[in-house]
Design an enzyme around this catalytic site. Sequence first.
Site, PDB file in Angstrom:
ATOM      1  N   ASN A   1     -14.770  87.805 -44.714  1.00 17.93           N
ATOM      2  CA  ASN A   1     -13.719  86.795 -44.893  1.00 17.93           C
ATOM      3  C   ASN A   1     -12.731  87.266 -45.968  1.00 17.93           C
ATOM      4  O   ASN A   1     -13.032  87.188 -47.153  1.00 17.93           O
ATOM      5  CB  ASN A   1     -14.377  85.464 -45.302  1.00 17.93           C
ATOM      6  N   TRP A   2     -11.589  87.751 -45.508  1.00 14.69           N
ATOM      7  CA  TRP A   2     -10.602  88.280 -46.462  1.00 14.69           C
ATOM      8  C   TRP A   2      -9.874  87.166 -47.218  1.00 14.69           C
ATOM      9  O   TRP A   2      -9.176  87.422 -48.169  1.00 14.69           O
ATOM     10  CB  TRP A   2      -9.562  89.122 -45.730  1.00 14.69           C
ATOM     11  N   LYS A   3      -9.997  85.948 -46.723  1.00 12.06           N
ATOM     12  CA  LYS A   3      -9.224  84.827 -47.301  1.00 12.06           C
ATOM     13  C   LYS A   3      -7.737  85.191 -47.271  1.00 12.06           C
ATOM     14  O   LYS A   3      -7.308  85.869 -46.342  1.00 12.06           O
ATOM     15  CB  LYS A   3      -9.731  84.473 -48.693  1.00 12.06           C
TER      16      LYS A   3
ATOM     17  N   HIS B   1     -14.729  75.876 -44.004  1.00 16.91           N
ATOM     18  CA  HIS B   1     -14.990  76.614 -45.244  1.00 16.91           C
ATOM     19  C   HIS B   1     -14.723  75.678 -46.428  1.00 16.91           C
ATOM     20  O   HIS B   1     -13.818  74.847 -46.374  1.00 16.91           O
ATOM     21  CB  HIS B   1     -14.071  77.852 -45.307  1.00 16.91           C
TER      22      HIS B   1
ATOM     23  N   GLU C   1     -13.267  76.050 -49.113  1.00 16.19           N
ATOM     24  CA  GLU C   1     -11.884  76.061 -49.642  1.00 16.19           C
ATOM     25  C   GLU C   1     -10.979  75.194 -48.779  1.00 16.19           C
ATOM     26  O   GLU C   1     -10.038  74.577 -49.280  1.00 16.19           O
ATOM     27  CB  GLU C   1     -11.377  77.512 -49.725  1.00 16.19           C
TER      28      GLU C   1
ATOM     29  N   GLU D   1     -23.228  78.241 -47.284  1.00 16.97           N
ATOM     30  CA  GLU D   1     -22.511  78.766 -48.440  1.00 16.97           C
ATOM     31  C   GLU D   1     -22.555  77.732 -49.570  1.00 16.97           C
ATOM     32  O   GLU D   1     -21.754  76.782 -49.568  1.00 16.97           O
ATOM     33  CB  GLU D   1     -21.047  79.031 -48.079  1.00 16.97           C
TER      34      GLU D   1
ATOM     35  N   GLY E   1     -17.580  83.125 -54.848  1.00 15.71           N
ATOM     36  CA  GLY E   1     -16.656  83.781 -55.774  1.00 15.71           C
ATOM     37  C   GLY E   1     -17.086  83.730 -57.229  1.00 15.71           C
ATOM     38  O   GLY E   1     -16.309  84.018 -58.138  1.00 15.71           O
TER      39      GLY E   1
ATOM     40  N   SER F   1     -21.038  85.040 -52.914  1.00 15.98           N
ATOM     41  CA  SER F   1     -21.278  86.152 -53.845  1.00 15.98           C
ATOM     42  C   SER F   1     -22.226  87.224 -53.311  1.00 15.98           C
ATOM     43  O   SER F   1     -23.014  87.806 -54.060  1.00 15.98           O
ATOM     44  CB  SER F   1     -21.777  85.632 -55.194  1.00 15.98           C
TER      45      SER F   1
ATOM     46  N   GLY G   1     -16.993  87.389 -48.901  1.00 17.99           N
ATOM     47  CA  GLY G   1     -15.615  87.157 -49.319  1.00 17.99           C
ATOM     48  C   GLY G   1     -15.117  88.307 -50.177  1.00 17.99           C
ATOM     49  O   GLY G   1     -14.699  89.358 -49.676  1.00 17.99           O
ATOM     50  N   GLY G   2     -15.188  88.128 -51.490  1.00 16.55           N
ATOM     51  CA  GLY G   2     -14.636  89.094 -52.441  1.00 16.55           C
ATOM     52  C   GLY G   2     -15.027  90.540 -52.166  1.00 16.55           C
ATOM     53  O   GLY G   2     -14.172  91.442 -52.187  1.00 16.55           O
TER      54      GLY G   2
HETATM   55  P1  PGA Z   1     -17.538  85.301 -51.887  1.00 18.42           P
HETATM   56  O1  PGA Z   1     -16.923  84.335 -50.772  1.00 18.42           O
HETATM   57  O2  PGA Z   1     -18.318  86.352 -51.174  1.00 18.42           O
HETATM   58  O3  PGA Z   1     -16.337  85.841 -52.613  1.00 18.42           O
HETATM   59  O4  PGA Z   1     -18.400  84.456 -52.761  1.00 18.42           O
HETATM   60  C1  PGA Z   1     -17.670  83.961 -49.648  1.00 18.42           C
HETATM   61  C2  PGA Z   1     -16.888  82.996 -48.822  1.00 18.42           C
HETATM   62  O5  PGA Z   1     -16.101  82.220 -49.369  1.00 18.42           O
HETATM   63  O6  PGA Z   1     -17.010  82.995 -47.583  1.00 18.42           O
END
Ligand code: PGA
Length: 227
Positions: free
Chosen positions: A8-10, A82, A84, A148, A154, A185, A206-207
């Site tokens: 997930n590049w966001k 998600h 966010e 999640e 993050g 994470s 993500g990150g």
């Molecule tokens: P993260 O994000 O790996 O940066 O914690 C995961 C996600 O939001 O899907």
Amino acid sequence: MKKWVVTNWKMNGSKSLLNEYRNTFKNSKNLIVCPPSIYLDEATDFLRCAQNIHQEPKGAFTGEISAQMLADMNIEYCLVGHSERRQYFFETNEIIRAKAESCLNNSITPIICIGETFEQYQAGKTIEVLQKQLNECASEGNFWIAYEPIWAIGKGCTPTNIEISTVHAYLREKLPNTTLLYGGSVNEDNAQPIFSTPNIDGVLVGGASLNMRAIERIYQVATTLRN
Ligand code: PGA
């Protein structure tokens, strides 16, 4: 069993990151990329996942895209709900369910994200929260679930392996045939123990998906454990 790596590049990435992915992950079968929607059409070397859709098939919703459009572009998956999206765009379980159903109606597999806040975690309410989210967001169909914990996204911290294992045992019991991901994470150091946890079919990253060294290592772990 195949172990999935969903990246997930966001709101990050570029054509150049896509090129790096192309060079690194040639012919990958267990990698799914979720770049910002503008890059999806350039990512045809991979299984593709949109980060979001609007629940309606079409109409006057400036700036939005629909599941019908994803299907038109042969995109296979879509993240739904998600944290966010829930937090910054006020998506409720009801909206998330409508989005998941819209995906299913268009033969897109929704990856429905669920997870508890830190306060709920501390109060021992994780399973209760997940149960409510599942009941209200998921209906019949071939969806995936990504657990999640919101407080792990993050933040560089994760639940313990025992805690992840407890949640995934609960999810597996409820959803015996559903692909279950863990996200929050995930990095090159914790990928191995997370992948080795029972009932985990893959990770949502993500990150670390923006760092080629990290994502390559995570992918290697997934591929090694595959059989
Ligand atoms: P993260 O994000 O790996 O940066 O914690 C995961 C996600 O939001 O899907």
